[in-house]
Design an enzyme around this catalytic site. Sequence first.
Site: not given
Ligand code: NAD
Length: 377
Positions: A123, A128, A131, A134, A227
């Site tokens: 990430r 991006q 990914d 995402s 994460y």
């Molecule tokens: P994910 O699928 O791992 O998790 C989904 C969401 O659940 C996350 O926002 C996490 O914080 C939340 N979560 C985990 N445990 C929890 C709990 N106990 N209670 C409430 N919420 C909880 O994550 P995702 O959606 O794939 O990505 C998370 C973040 O990563 C994105 O929002 C973004 O900021 C970042 N990201 C960066 C890149 C990149 O830079 N290439 C790519 C993808 C995502």
Amino acid sequence: MSIVISVPAETRIGEKRVSLVPDIVKKLASTAISVHVQSGAGEHAGYSDDDYAAAGAQICQDDNLLATADVVLTVNPLNNDQLQKLRENCILIGYQNPWTDTSRFEQLRAKQVSSLSMEMVPRISRAQAMDALSSQASIAGYKAVLIAASLSGKFFPMLTTAAGTVRPSKVLIIGAGVAGLQAIATARRLGSMVEAYDVRAAVKEQVESLGAKFVDIDIKAEGSGGYARELTAEEKQKQQDILARHVAAADVVICTAAIPGKASPRIITTDMVNAMKGGAVIVDLAAEGGGNCELTQAGEIVVHQRVTIYGPVNVPATVPNHASELYAKNLFNLLALMVRDDALVVDLEDQIIRDSLITHGGEIVNAAVRERMQAGN
Ligand code: NAD
């Protein structure tokens, strides 16, 4: 001699996506690259063999295209039969389920295959556009709201009619990552009142910019790589105490909270469901990892005390046309790092390639997968 890129038909039950779409075939097919597509591979996603042929692909009648490929592109991991046919020393790119099923990696290692896992793409900003977690999570977040709206007995928007005014549905989104943010946007577009909660306090601003209210529980659980980390027992209790009130007031709850490689955190207890309104709906996108709700059963609709709890699996496959389009773009961008001067290069100096590789040069190069295999998992 040209590089052969092969696209087998997916074999997972219910899978409707395909790894490459005709538009991307058109971009790839050149004197240096031939694309071979198994007949029918794109059928469920809305792409016929003729569409692929018109884009420059060669259509193959069976999965023998695996035996001649330099690069194999998949959505799901190959099954055993396909693994047997796979050519030695080729490159395999797709989802590899590295956290749940490591048995295939021994076969890939023995065949000296360079296997890249779309789940392991790091990430970082440069990655991006590659990914797939995402791109597919965004689709799942959108579709979860549509599923919830069709299971609910209520309108989402406020409606003023001659027969009276209907209040908008209250939607609570748990987990405001990629899927959660898309769910918020979709639920707002349908006119509902939206609240959202995440353990990463950094998302508060994003939630509010989409017109939703952030449920603030004052737990900061930012982990590494964007994460969340796992919560302590005390934090979990605090979370449940505050969330219980919001869950009880909601007409619809969409769960999207996940921790990669770990079971989904249990956030909604049976007691919390017992306190929900009759007719309320929970759609649990974390079902495949065990669910965010204690009562979730993957792939099933459960009705508990007049609350409907649905844990759909492989939701991106239910929007197969656009899901395949975005996934194919992710693969194209990753491939662009490997095709250099009409040759294939697996550049271990590149962090994206290095982090994504599971097997390479007859070794299991991913340390986490290697440790799990050594431990017999
Ligand atoms: P994910 O699928 O791992 O998790 C989904 C969401 O659940 C996350 O926002 C996490 O914080 C939340 N979560 C985990 N445990 C929890 C709990 N106990 N209670 C409430 N919420 C909880 O994550 P995702 O959606 O794939 O990505 C998370 C973040 O990563 C994105 O929002 C973004 O900021 C970042 N990201 C960066 C890149 C990149 O830079 N290439 C790519 C993808 C995502």
